[in-house]
Design a protein around this motif. Structure first.
Motif, PDB file in Angstrom:
ATOM      1  N   LYS A 165     -12.083  10.259  24.736  1.00  0.00           N
ATOM      2  CA  LYS A 165     -12.257   8.695  24.608  1.00  0.00           C
ATOM      3  C   LYS A 165     -11.741   7.766  24.676  1.00  0.00           C
ATOM      4  CE  LYS A 165     -17.267  11.015  26.201  1.00  0.00           C
ATOM      5  NZ  LYS A 165     -18.438  10.642  26.328  1.00  0.00           N
ATOM      6  N   THR A 166     -11.825   7.613  23.341  1.00  0.00           N
ATOM      7  CA  THR A 166     -10.994   6.450  22.731  1.00  0.00           C
ATOM      8  C   THR A 166      -9.400   6.646  23.256  1.00  0.00           C
ATOM      9  OG1 THR A 166     -10.713   7.397  20.357  1.00  0.00           O
ATOM     10  CG2 THR A 166     -12.750   6.028  21.047  1.00  0.00           C
ATOM     11  N   ALA A 167      -8.734   7.474  23.855  1.00  0.00           N
ATOM     12  CA  ALA A 167      -7.339   7.080  23.798  1.00  0.00           C
ATOM     13  C   ALA A 167      -7.322   6.552  25.102  1.00  0.00           C
ATOM     14  CB  ALA A 167      -6.526   8.694  23.421  1.00  0.00           C
ATOM     15  N   LEU A 168      -5.704   6.133  24.488  1.00  0.00           N
ATOM     16  CA  LEU A 168      -5.143   5.584  26.089  1.00  0.00           C
ATOM     17  C   LEU A 168      -4.432   6.815  26.900  1.00  0.00           C
ATOM     18  CD1 LEU A 168      -3.956   2.058  24.605  1.00  0.00           C
ATOM     19  CD2 LEU A 168      -6.708   2.676  26.352  1.00  0.00           C
ATOM     20  N   ALA A 169      -4.830   6.638  28.660  1.00  0.00           N
ATOM     21  CA  ALA A 169      -3.611   7.551  29.224  1.00  0.00           C
ATOM     22  C   ALA A 169      -2.080   7.418  28.960  1.00  0.00           C
ATOM     23  CB  ALA A 169      -3.921   6.990  30.640  1.00  0.00           C
ATOM     24  N   THR A 214       1.373  16.828  37.945  1.00  0.00           N
ATOM     25  CA  THR A 214       2.653  16.639  37.827  1.00  0.00           C
ATOM     26  C   THR A 214       3.754  17.753  39.143  1.00  0.00           C
ATOM     27  OG1 THR A 214       2.456  17.549  35.457  1.00  0.00           O
ATOM     28  CG2 THR A 214       4.832  17.912  36.272  1.00  0.00           C
ATOM     29  N   ARG A 215       3.990  16.531  39.411  1.00  0.00           N
ATOM     30  CA  ARG A 215       5.529  17.352  40.529  1.00  0.00           C
ATOM     31  C   ARG A 215       7.140  17.201  39.904  1.00  0.00           C
ATOM     32  NH1 ARG A 215       4.462  11.810  44.080  1.00  0.00           N
ATOM     33  NH2 ARG A 215       3.053  11.278  42.436  1.00  0.00           N
ATOM     34  N   ILE A 216       6.654  18.568  40.350  1.00  0.00           N
ATOM     35  CA  ILE A 216       8.637  19.095  40.578  1.00  0.00           C
ATOM     36  C   ILE A 216       8.933  19.204  41.256  1.00  0.00           C
ATOM     37  CG2 ILE A 216      10.456  20.123  38.681  1.00  0.00           C
ATOM     38  CD1 ILE A 216       8.373  21.310  37.140  1.00  0.00           C
ATOM     39  N   LEU A 217      10.179  18.587  41.874  1.00  0.00           N
ATOM     40  CA  LEU A 217      10.445  18.406  43.721  1.00  0.00           C
ATOM     41  C   LEU A 217      12.236  18.516  43.132  1.00  0.00           C
ATOM     42  CD1 LEU A 217       8.340  15.505  44.948  1.00  0.00           C
ATOM     43  CD2 LEU A 217       7.756  17.868  45.029  1.00  0.00           C
ATOM     44  N   ALA A 271       3.014  11.475  27.274  1.00  0.00           N
ATOM     45  CA  ALA A 271       4.604  11.971  27.597  1.00  0.00           C
ATOM     46  C   ALA A 271       4.094  13.735  26.618  1.00  0.00           C
ATOM     47  CB  ALA A 271       4.940  11.236  26.322  1.00  0.00           C
ATOM     48  N   ASP A 272       3.213  13.872  26.032  1.00  0.00           N
ATOM     49  CA  ASP A 272       2.901  15.188  25.526  1.00  0.00           C
ATOM     50  C   ASP A 272       2.651  16.057  26.383  1.00  0.00           C
ATOM     51  OD1 ASP A 272       4.471  14.509  23.254  1.00  0.00           O
ATOM     52  OD2 ASP A 272       1.720  14.323  22.213  1.00  0.00           O
ATOM     53  N   LEU A 273       1.802  15.675  27.301  1.00  0.00           N
ATOM     54  CA  LEU A 273       0.936  16.309  29.274  1.00  0.00           C
ATOM     55  C   LEU A 273       2.113  16.890  29.212  1.00  0.00           C
ATOM     56  CD1 LEU A 273      -2.366  14.418  28.871  1.00  0.00           C
ATOM     57  CD2 LEU A 273      -1.963  16.552  27.952  1.00  0.00           C
ATOM     58  N   ALA A 274       3.448  15.869  30.034  1.00  0.00           N
ATOM     59  CA  ALA A 274       4.270  16.052  30.805  1.00  0.00           C
ATOM     60  C   ALA A 274       4.975  17.052  30.815  1.00  0.00           C
ATOM     61  CB  ALA A 274       4.908  14.567  30.967  1.00  0.00           C
ATOM     62  N   ARG A 327      13.643  16.595  41.073  1.00  0.00           N
ATOM     63  CA  ARG A 327      12.887  14.927  40.251  1.00  0.00           C
ATOM     64  C   ARG A 327      11.593  15.430  39.420  1.00  0.00           C
ATOM     65  NH1 ARG A 327      11.234  12.976  44.040  1.00  0.00           N
ATOM     66  NH2 ARG A 327      12.167  14.572  45.466  1.00  0.00           N
ATOM     67  N   LEU A 328      11.160  14.819  38.146  1.00  0.00           N
ATOM     68  CA  LEU A 328       9.069  15.322  37.697  1.00  0.00           C
ATOM     69  C   LEU A 328       9.116  13.990  37.803  1.00  0.00           C
ATOM     70  CD1 LEU A 328       8.743  16.966  35.020  1.00  0.00           C
ATOM     71  CD2 LEU A 328       8.126  14.435  34.960  1.00  0.00           C
ATOM     72  N   MET A 329       7.375  13.872  38.773  1.00  0.00           N
ATOM     73  CA  MET A 329       6.192  12.656  38.438  1.00  0.00           C
ATOM     74  C   MET A 329       5.134  13.546  38.112  1.00  0.00           C
ATOM     75  SD  MET A 329       8.883  12.544  41.271  1.00  0.00           S
ATOM     76  CE  MET A 329       8.387  12.995  42.449  1.00  0.00           C
ATOM     77  N   CYS A 330       4.961  12.796  36.531  1.00  0.00           N
ATOM     78  CA  CYS A 330       3.293  13.234  35.841  1.00  0.00           C
ATOM     79  C   CYS A 330       2.343  12.486  36.439  1.00  0.00           C
ATOM     80  CB  CYS A 330       3.899  14.175  34.422  1.00  0.00           C
ATOM     81  SG  CYS A 330       2.541  14.589  34.135  1.00  0.00           S
ATOM     82  N   GLU A 331       1.658  12.060  36.609  1.00  0.00           N
ATOM     83  CA  GLU A 331       0.397  11.129  36.452  1.00  0.00           C
ATOM     84  C   GLU A 331      -1.306  11.039  36.191  1.00  0.00           C
ATOM     85  OE1 GLU A 331       0.532   8.474  40.169  1.00  0.00           O
ATOM     86  OE2 GLU A 331       1.396  10.205  40.641  1.00  0.00           O
TER      87      GLU A 331
END
Length: 199
Positions: A105-109, A173-176, A114-117, A156-160
């Protein structure tokens, strides 16, 4: 003269036993005979011999959902099982992965993305840019981009990542491999926008 009827009687018994054996062998061979055209047509006329799911996952208008967030899948995209509990839709060598992730809960997005992507970029080989903090007063949000290859093509990769006030985290996560101005890229963006509209 008395022996002749016995000889005929013995031959008749042998012939009878031989005939019964031959009939049994033909019957066994008949069990292995190939199916006829009429038998095959019953399978072809709508029965799925493998008992597969009759749902056509590429039917226009079907939805994907993670938690309370959902989107209508664009025409030409189909869903696949990633084996990780997430939702994946693909169109050729283009992929959108949607997942709910556990974040303290205290973490920042911006610190988590980076690790999640990297962990949600299966098959993508390339470089990742520095994460960008896109948070607002109500929502923690971050994104990261990457360039490289996917399935042998330039990609291209876009992760949000979004984290709402309750701590629920949505990761897309989009990989296009499609060009940025292509219909496929626009469709992927529209699905992400619809998923995240309530954040």
């Amino acid at each position: 003269m008395a022996t002749q009827p016995r000889a005929v009687e013995q031959w008749t018994r042998r012939a009878l036993v031989g005939s019964l054996f031959a009939v049994g062998a033909v019957g066994l061979l008949g069990c292995g005979a190939p199916t006829t055209g009429s038998d095959q047509s019953s399978v072809d006329d709508g029965e799925d011999p493998l008992g597969g799911d009759p749902t056509d996952e590429s039917t226009p208008g079907f939805e994907i959902a993670v938690g309370d967030y959902s989107a209508t899948v664009a025409d030409g995209w189909k869903s696949v099982d990633d084996g990780k509990g997430g939702v994946v839709v693909t169109s050729g060598a283009n992929r959108l992965t949607v997942a709910s992730v556990t974040i303290p809960k205290t973490a920042l997005a911006v610190d988590e993305i980076a690790d999640l992507a990297r962990s949600h970029a299966d098959g993508f080989i390339g470089r990742f840019a520095q994460p960008v903090d896109r948070s607002s007063a109500d929502v923690k949000r971050a994104s990261v981009a990457g360039t490289g290859k996917f399935e042998g093509a330039a990609a291209r990769l876009m992760c949000e990542l979004w984290i709402d006030a309750t701590g629920f985290a949505l990761l897309t996560t989009r990989i296009l491999t499609a060009k940025p101005d292509s219909v496929i890229s626009e469709q992927a963006q529209e699905m992400v926008d619809e998923l995240s509209v309530d954040f």
